[in-house]
Enzyme design. Sequence first.
Site, PDB file in Angstrom:
ATOM      1  N   GLU A 103       0.816  -1.217   0.000  1.00 51.77           N
ATOM      2  CA  GLU A 103       0.000   0.000   0.000  1.00 51.77           C
ATOM      3  C   GLU A 103       0.860   1.282   0.000  1.00 51.77           C
ATOM      4  OE1 GLU A 103      -1.068   0.137   3.959  1.00 51.77           O
ATOM      5  OE2 GLU A 103      -1.914   2.132   3.776  1.00 51.77           O
ATOM      6  N   THR A 125       1.526  -8.097  -0.975  1.00 49.26           N
ATOM      7  CA  THR A 125       1.462  -8.044   0.479  1.00 49.26           C
ATOM      8  C   THR A 125       0.821  -9.316   0.988  1.00 49.26           C
ATOM      9  OG1 THR A 125       0.318  -7.123   2.403  1.00 49.26           O
ATOM     10  CG2 THR A 125      -0.624  -6.554   0.290  1.00 49.26           C
ATOM     11  N   ASP A 127      -0.765  -9.273   3.578  1.00 47.54           N
ATOM     12  CA  ASP A 127      -1.991  -8.811   4.247  1.00 47.54           C
ATOM     13  C   ASP A 127      -3.213  -8.839   3.323  1.00 47.54           C
ATOM     14  OD1 ASP A 127      -0.373  -8.328   6.372  1.00 47.54           O
ATOM     15  OD2 ASP A 127      -0.539  -6.148   6.336  1.00 47.54           O
ATOM     16  N   MET A 169      -0.330 -11.983  11.351  1.00 45.53           N
ATOM     17  CA  MET A 169      -0.147 -10.617  10.854  1.00 45.53           C
ATOM     18  C   MET A 169      -1.456 -10.062  10.294  1.00 45.53           C
ATOM     19  SD  MET A 169       3.653 -10.312   9.262  1.00 45.53           S
ATOM     20  CE  MET A 169       5.075 -10.115  10.358  1.00 45.53           C
ATOM     21  N   GLY A 170      -1.471  -8.791  10.103  1.00 44.54           N
ATOM     22  CA  GLY A 170      -2.688  -8.114   9.654  1.00 44.54           C
ATOM     23  C   GLY A 170      -2.773  -6.808  10.399  1.00 44.54           C
ATOM     24  N   GLU A 222      -2.876  -9.210  14.467  1.00 43.57           N
ATOM     25  CA  GLU A 222      -2.049  -8.321  15.301  1.00 43.57           C
ATOM     26  C   GLU A 222      -2.677  -6.937  15.463  1.00 43.57           C
ATOM     27  OE1 GLU A 222       1.713  -7.652  13.275  1.00 43.57           O
ATOM     28  OE2 GLU A 222       0.682  -7.082  11.440  1.00 43.57           O
ATOM     29  N   ARG A 275       5.962 -14.700   6.552  1.00 48.17           N
ATOM     30  CA  ARG A 275       6.434 -14.026   5.338  1.00 48.17           C
ATOM     31  C   ARG A 275       7.621 -14.733   4.702  1.00 48.17           C
ATOM     32  NH1 ARG A 275       6.760  -7.828   7.044  1.00 48.17           N
ATOM     33  NH2 ARG A 275       8.954  -8.151   6.575  1.00 48.17           N
TER      34      ARG A 275
HETATM   35  O1  F6P Z   1       2.542  -5.305   5.582  1.00 53.22           O
HETATM   36  C1  F6P Z   1       2.958  -6.586   5.751  1.00 53.22           C
HETATM   37  C2  F6P Z   1       3.341  -6.844   7.166  1.00 53.22           C
HETATM   38  O2  F6P Z   1       3.761  -8.169   7.189  1.00 53.22           O
HETATM   39  C3  F6P Z   1       2.248  -6.565   8.197  1.00 53.22           C
HETATM   40  O3  F6P Z   1       1.311  -7.599   8.319  1.00 53.22           O
HETATM   41  C4  F6P Z   1       3.067  -6.389   9.436  1.00 53.22           C
HETATM   42  O4  F6P Z   1       2.396  -5.611  10.389  1.00 53.22           O
HETATM   43  C5  F6P Z   1       4.268  -5.682   8.943  1.00 53.22           C
HETATM   44  O5  F6P Z   1       4.425  -6.049   7.600  1.00 53.22           O
HETATM   45  C6  F6P Z   1       5.498  -6.009   9.725  1.00 53.22           C
HETATM   46  O6  F6P Z   1       6.514  -5.196   9.262  1.00 53.22           O
HETATM   47  P1  F6P Z   1       8.036  -5.337   9.700  1.00 53.22           P
HETATM   48  O7  F6P Z   1       8.631  -6.462   8.923  1.00 53.22           O
HETATM   49  O8  F6P Z   1       8.634  -4.022   9.349  1.00 53.22           O
HETATM   50  O9  F6P Z   1       8.055  -5.655  11.159  1.00 53.22           O
END
Ligand code: F6P
Length: 353
Positions: A103, A125, A127, A169-170, A222, A275
């Site tokens: 986004e 993403t 998400d 995540m979310g 989250e 991820r």
């Molecule tokens: O936007 C994808 C995401 O995985 C979200 O679900 C999560 O809140 C964020 O990235 C975590 O980001 P980082 O890797 O910077 O902790």
Amino acid sequence: MRIGILTGGGDCPGLNAVIRAAVRTTEIEHGGTVVGFHDSWRGVVEDDARPLTSDDCRGLLPRGGTILGTSRDQPYGMDGGVAKVREAVEKYGLDAFVAIGGEGSMGVVKDLHADGIPVVGVPKTIDNDIAHTEMTFGFQTAVQICTAAIDRLHTTAESHDRVLVVEVMGRHVGHIAAWAGLAGGAAVTLVPEEPFDMDEVARRISLRHNHGRWASIVVVAEGAVPAPGTIELPELPVDAYGHQVLGGIAHRVASELENLTGIESRTTVLGHVQRGGTPVAFDRVLATRFGVAAVDAVADRAFGDMVALQADQIVRVPVSEAVAHLKVVDRAMLRTTGIFQQPYIRAEEETAP
Ligand code: F6P
């Protein structure tokens, strides 16, 4: 044709498949070349790039992460950033950039396009919250990882007669939670779209356990939030980009549940494991289709567009429309998850003394 490609924001499984598809399409169909910029727009601004050929992309399809590296840096936050992006277009003779991101990155694509930089967006993403595309690659992989974890948690929860709270995540939306909760048979799923009432969650869990179900899995996104006037959450810290550092809601939910129900409760935070690693087949295919379509968009000079999945076709949408709002979990999906969260009580149990 000459394309500059980069990956921005949090990584997700399938990024390499997009890169591979874009390189292959550019070479095979256009006799062109691709330049890969490292660590998102930082590589453009700091002139950190390398040519990418099909040979460089061997073995990439199943590999998670991104061979280009990623960051949340963007030209509007960097000294002279936009001018340096223009210089890169000149220096490398680029027809356009293909920017693969979430986004935030799509917002940058919109702004660069408005500033006259030729750029096409590819949404990614885990998400799955980008509007105007029915799915982003990475999402199905994350759901699969969460579901496999929940399957494992069921047996240990049943053995100990416990409540196991799983945090997925979310950040703003609960697509991962809703899908993984359904696929994994969660007793309760908490998503940001519907603020939750802890007393109500405890009531449902108690009912289940008082009627013979001996374990409960609670899936919590989250970004899930308590309803106003119920429990208070502490202020969350923010990272260098102003994003709240989420994580920890599951601990709070588990401790509240244990207090309210008297049932032993434990927490599992799945975090970045969601991820990492190899993309599932669906994500490899979607990422590949997006990579091909992004090069087609450059060939058609459809700058300022984002490729998207709609009714199983790959289409283009103006990125300005895609970033206008987030795609939240819709009513139909919330209703479906809701049906499986109502404690199921057999008729004879209800009438039993
Ligand atoms: O936007 C994808 C995401 O995985 C979200 O679900 C999560 O809140 C964020 O990235 C975590 O980001 P980082 O890797 O910077 O902790």
